[in-house]
Design a protein around this motif. Structure first.
Motif, PDB file in Angstrom:
ATOM      1  N   ILE A  85       4.237 -16.520  30.329  1.00  0.00           N
ATOM      2  CA  ILE A  85       5.217 -15.462  30.062  1.00  0.00           C
ATOM      3  C   ILE A  85       6.321 -15.498  31.115  1.00  0.00           C
ATOM      4  O   ILE A  85       7.509 -15.409  30.787  1.00  0.00           O
ATOM      5  CB  ILE A  85       4.529 -14.082  30.009  1.00  0.00           C
ATOM      6  N   GLU A  86       5.932 -15.650  32.362  1.00  0.00           N
ATOM      7  CA  GLU A  86       6.941 -15.731  33.429  1.00  0.00           C
ATOM      8  C   GLU A  86       7.881 -16.908  33.194  1.00  0.00           C
ATOM      9  O   GLU A  86       9.092 -16.793  33.366  1.00  0.00           O
ATOM     10  CB  GLU A  86       6.264 -15.867  34.788  1.00  0.00           C
ATOM     11  N   ARG A  87       7.309 -18.043  32.788  1.00  0.00           N
ATOM     12  CA  ARG A  87       8.108 -19.247  32.566  1.00  0.00           C
ATOM     13  C   ARG A  87       8.992 -19.113  31.319  1.00  0.00           C
ATOM     14  O   ARG A  87      10.181 -19.406  31.361  1.00  0.00           O
ATOM     15  CB  ARG A  87       7.160 -20.444  32.451  1.00  0.00           C
ATOM     16  N   LYS A  88       8.425 -18.672  30.210  1.00  0.00           N
ATOM     17  CA  LYS A  88       9.153 -18.644  28.951  1.00  0.00           C
ATOM     18  C   LYS A  88      10.006 -17.397  28.753  1.00  0.00           C
ATOM     19  O   LYS A  88      11.078 -17.458  28.179  1.00  0.00           O
ATOM     20  CB  LYS A  88       8.170 -18.761  27.772  1.00  0.00           C
ATOM     21  N   TRP A  89       9.522 -16.244  29.198  1.00  0.00           N
ATOM     22  CA  TRP A  89      10.211 -14.975  28.961  1.00  0.00           C
ATOM     23  C   TRP A  89      10.927 -14.468  30.208  1.00  0.00           C
ATOM     24  O   TRP A  89      11.661 -13.488  30.155  1.00  0.00           O
ATOM     25  CB  TRP A  89       9.233 -13.925  28.444  1.00  0.00           C
ATOM     26  N   ARG A  90      10.655 -15.086  31.340  1.00  0.00           N
ATOM     27  CA  ARG A  90      11.331 -14.807  32.608  1.00  0.00           C
ATOM     28  C   ARG A  90      11.134 -13.386  33.114  1.00  0.00           C
ATOM     29  O   ARG A  90      12.072 -12.724  33.565  1.00  0.00           O
ATOM     30  CB  ARG A  90      12.800 -15.159  32.501  1.00  0.00           C
ATOM     31  N   PHE A  91       9.885 -12.903  32.978  1.00  0.00           N
ATOM     32  CA  PHE A  91       9.498 -11.671  33.647  1.00  0.00           C
ATOM     33  C   PHE A  91       8.030 -11.767  33.994  1.00  0.00           C
ATOM     34  O   PHE A  91       7.316 -12.615  33.484  1.00  0.00           O
ATOM     35  CB  PHE A  91       9.815 -10.422  32.810  1.00  0.00           C
TER      36      PHE A  91
END
Length: 105
Positions: free
Chosen positions: A91-97
Motif C-alpha cells: 500500500i505504501e508503495r502503490k498508494w503512497r500512504f
C-alpha cells in the motif's frame, strides 16, 4: 494492523474449513477470492436493480452488500497472508500512504 486483522480472519477461516472438511490448498485462496468477487457483484446487481431482488427489503440489500464486501476483504487478507505479501508495504508503495498511520473511520 493489517497483519493482525489477517490473523483474525485466518483463525475464523481455519475453524470453518476444519468444521466443513475443506482443504485450503494454494489454489483455494485464489478461487475463494474469485468466488467472493462474484458474490459482491451479485449483491451490487440486486441493489442497483440489475438483477432480481428476490423479495429482499432495502435494508437486506444494503446488508448483503456490506456482508459481501467484508467477505471480499477477508479473502484478500487471507490470500495475502497465505502468499507472504506485506500489504502495508505494498500500500505504501502503490498508494503512497502508510496504512498504519491512517486514522480509523
Amino acid at each position: 494492523m493489517l497483519r493482525s486483522l489477517a490473523d483474525q480472519f485466518e483463525t475464523s477461516s481455519a475453524k470453518y474449513a476444519a468444521a466443513n472438511g475443506i482443504e485450503r490448498d494454494a489454489d483455494w485462496f485464489l478461487l475463494k477470492l474469485q468466488e467472493e468477487v462474484g458474490e459482491l457483484t451479485q449483491a451490487w446487481n440486486r441493489l442497483t436493480g440489475r438483477s432480481r431482488r428476490r423479495e429482499r427489503t432495502q435494508e437486506e440489500l444494503d446488508r448483503d452488500l456490506a456482508d459481501e464486501t467484508a467477505d471480499l476483504l477477508g479473502h484478500i487478507l487471507l490470500f495475502a497472508r497465505r502468499n507472504d505479501i506485506d500489504l502495508a508495504a505494498a500500500i505504501e508503495r502503490k498508494w503512497r500512504f502508510q496504512p498504519a498511520q491512517t486514522p480509523e473511520a
